[in-house]
Design an enzyme around this catalytic site. Structure first.
Site, short mmCIF file in Angstrom:
data_model
loop_
_atom_site.label_atom_id
_atom_site.label_comp_id
_atom_site.label_asym_id
_atom_site.label_seq_id
_atom_site.Cartn_x
_atom_site.Cartn_y
_atom_site.Cartn_z
N ASP A 247 -5.24 -16.89 113.25
CA ASP A 247 -4.24 -17.10 114.31
C ASP A 247 -3.29 -18.23 113.87
OD1 ASP A 247 -4.02 -16.59 117.58
OD2 ASP A 247 -3.34 -18.59 116.95
N ILE A 248 -2.00 -17.95 113.97
CA ILE A 248 -1.02 -18.97 113.52
C ILE A 248 -1.06 -20.17 114.48
CG2 ILE A 248 1.41 -19.39 112.95
CD1 ILE A 248 1.73 -16.36 112.58
N GLU B 17 0.46 -13.17 117.28
CA GLU B 17 0.36 -13.99 116.06
C GLU B 17 -1.09 -14.06 115.61
OE1 GLU B 17 -0.54 -15.01 118.98
OE2 GLU B 17 -0.91 -17.15 118.68
N1 LIG Z 1 8.42 -14.51 117.31
C1 LIG Z 1 7.40 -13.89 117.93
N2 LIG Z 1 6.63 -14.59 118.80
C2 LIG Z 1 5.58 -13.98 119.38
C3 LIG Z 1 5.30 -12.63 119.13
N3 LIG Z 1 4.20 -12.29 119.84
C4 LIG Z 1 3.81 -13.39 120.52
N4 LIG Z 1 4.64 -14.42 120.24
C5 LIG Z 1 4.59 -15.79 120.74
O1 LIG Z 1 3.43 -16.43 120.21
C6 LIG Z 1 3.17 -17.56 121.03
C7 LIG Z 1 1.67 -17.76 121.13
O2 LIG Z 1 1.45 -18.98 121.65
P1 LIG Z 1 0.06 -19.50 122.19
O3 LIG Z 1 -0.89 -18.35 122.36
O4 LIG Z 1 0.33 -20.36 123.37
O5 LIG Z 1 -0.55 -20.36 121.08
P2 LIG Z 1 0.05 -21.30 119.99
O6 LIG Z 1 1.31 -21.95 120.39
O7 LIG Z 1 0.10 -20.50 118.71
O8 LIG Z 1 -1.05 -22.39 119.88
P3 LIG Z 1 -2.48 -22.36 119.23
O9 LIG Z 1 -2.87 -20.92 119.05
O10 LIG Z 1 -3.33 -23.02 120.26
O11 LIG Z 1 -2.41 -23.10 117.97
C8 LIG Z 1 3.85 -17.32 122.37
O12 LIG Z 1 4.92 -18.21 122.50
C9 LIG Z 1 4.40 -15.88 122.23
O13 LIG Z 1 5.64 -15.73 122.88
C10 LIG Z 1 6.15 -11.91 118.22
O14 LIG Z 1 5.98 -10.71 117.94
N5 LIG Z 1 7.18 -12.58 117.65
#
Ligand SMILES: Nc1nc2c(ncn2[C@@H]2O[C@H](COP(=O)(O)OP(=O)(O)OP(=O)(O)O)[C@@H](O)[C@H]2O)c(=O)[nH]1
Length: 343
Positions: free
Chosen positions: A215-216, A258
């Site tokens: 997970d990013i 992500e």
């Molecule tokens: N650019 C882009 N963003 C995405 C996509 N799918 C999901 N996201 C974004 O990914 C983000 C996931 O954030 P969170 O689940 O809060 O977690 P995080 O900020 O990565 O934090 P941690 O996982 O706790 O490190 C959200 O802001 C979604 O809008 C996509 O296909 N493209």
């Protein structure tokens, strides 16, 4: 994989499918034909399993069940393609039925004319003209048969083309369009195959299967700071790294926005951990640049990883759950790390 059946093979499949189809309670139509064609050709294991389970209970497939099987295992494709394929089958089957009816009429006429001619011979008509008439009837019959053959060959070609379209559309429906990796559905199918008792997909080569989830980190911040388009670029870059490190027999998938999964064979836990560490380091060491802004410094992109062994006897859900817990521990522990949760 695309259908590459020869005309002979598709005729064989047609012959095998029709009797099975006619034993069911469902009407004979393009949808039931598609189900049974897929069943006999053996290229759709999940469909085959579902049909076998139904037949094992001595239940013929009724209309509702047939349509369910079609929707679940064949038509998980866009509605336009499904409609085109369905129309195509209707056309092909109607064409074949018309050709057969034409041939039937022609055969009946041929039979009549033979009876008439033999009656003529009996009542001493000119045998020369009787033979000429016989020759004419035979020629008519031959050309009717040639037309029938041609129609059947055309129908078979059209069936092959439609099969190709279905297979291609299904293939497309298993791919994540942003990254080109397998998508969530493909990942679930692969995990189910394994949990369904077939053994790990790569069991032939290596009995040890591991599941890694990635997970990013702080991806929301990346999106918020640099925009969604750059976020997509980051997702693609991470996917490329996973693809590069995916061992033969493994599967790399994007299973959420992500979030990624790597199903991989490994000799032991140490080897699996080493591979996960390499993935982590490669991503942390990458310099992803914004298009058109090559000089701009971007914060480091990192991923957190959770790893677990898939043991025989585990359900797919149990393995995913364990890998998820390992991933959670990596996040809790400060991110940019690998956690292996022993089974
Ligand atoms: N650019 C882009 N963003 C995405 C996509 N799918 C999901 N996201 C974004 O990914 C983000 C996931 O954030 P969170 O689940 O809060 O977690 P995080 O900020 O990565 O934090 P941690 O996982 O706790 O490190 C959200 O802001 C979604 O809008 C996509 O296909 N493209």
């Amino acid at each position: 994989m695309r259908y590459e059946h020869s005309i002979e093979r598709s005729t064989e499949l047609l012959r095998a499918a029709l009797p099975l189809m006619s034993r069911q309670q469902s009407a004979l139509h393009p949808i039931s034909y598609a189900v049974w064609y897929e069943y006999v050709c053996g290229g759709n294991p999940s469909l085959r399993e579902a049909v076998d389970a139904q037949l094992a209970q001595h239940q013929a497939l009724d209309e509702v069940r047939t349509r369910e099987l079609f929707t679940r295992h064949i038509a998980e494709i866009d509605p336009g393609t499904a409609q085109r394929v369905s129309d195509g089958f209707s056309r092909v089957l109607t064409g074949m039925a018309e050709s057969a009816a034409l041939a039937g009429d022609q055969t009946a006429r041929f039979g009549d004319s033979l009876s008439r001619l033999s009656a003529d011979l009996l009542v001493e008509h000119d045998p020369g003209s009787t033979l000429l008439a016989l020759q004419d009837s035979t020629r008519d019959m031959q050309s009717a048969m040639a037309r029938l053959q041609q129609r059947l060959a055309e129908s078979q070609r059209e069936i092959l083309q439609l099969r190709d379209e279905v297979r291609q559309a299904r293939q497309d429906s298993l791919i994540d369009s942003l990254t080109g990796l397998a998508n969530r559905r493909a990942f679930d199918e692969r995990m189910q195959q394994w949990a369904g008792g077939d053994g790990p997909p790569h069991a032939g080569a290596d009995p040890h299967a591991f599941l890694m989830l990635a997970d990013i980190d702080h991806f929301k911040r990346v999106n918020d700071t640099y925009g969604h388009a750059f976020g997509d670029q980051v997702i693609k870059a991470v996917a490329q790294v996973l693809q590069q490190f995916m061992p033969g027999g493994g599967l790399a998938a994007r299973i959420g926005g992500e979030e990624f999964a790597l199903l991989m064979p490994a000799a032991d836990a140490q080897q699996a951990r080493d591979l996960a560490e390499q993935v982590r380091r490669r991503i942390a060491g990458s310099r992803i640049r914004r298009q058109g802004r090559a000089d701009e410094a971007i914060e480091r992109i990192t991923v957190s990883l959770g790893l677990t062994r898939c043991r025989p006897g585990d359900s797919a859900a149990a393995v995913i759950d364990r890998a998820d817990q390992a991933l959670y521990q990596s996040k809790q522990g400060g991110r940019d790390r690998v956690t292996l949760l022993a089974a």
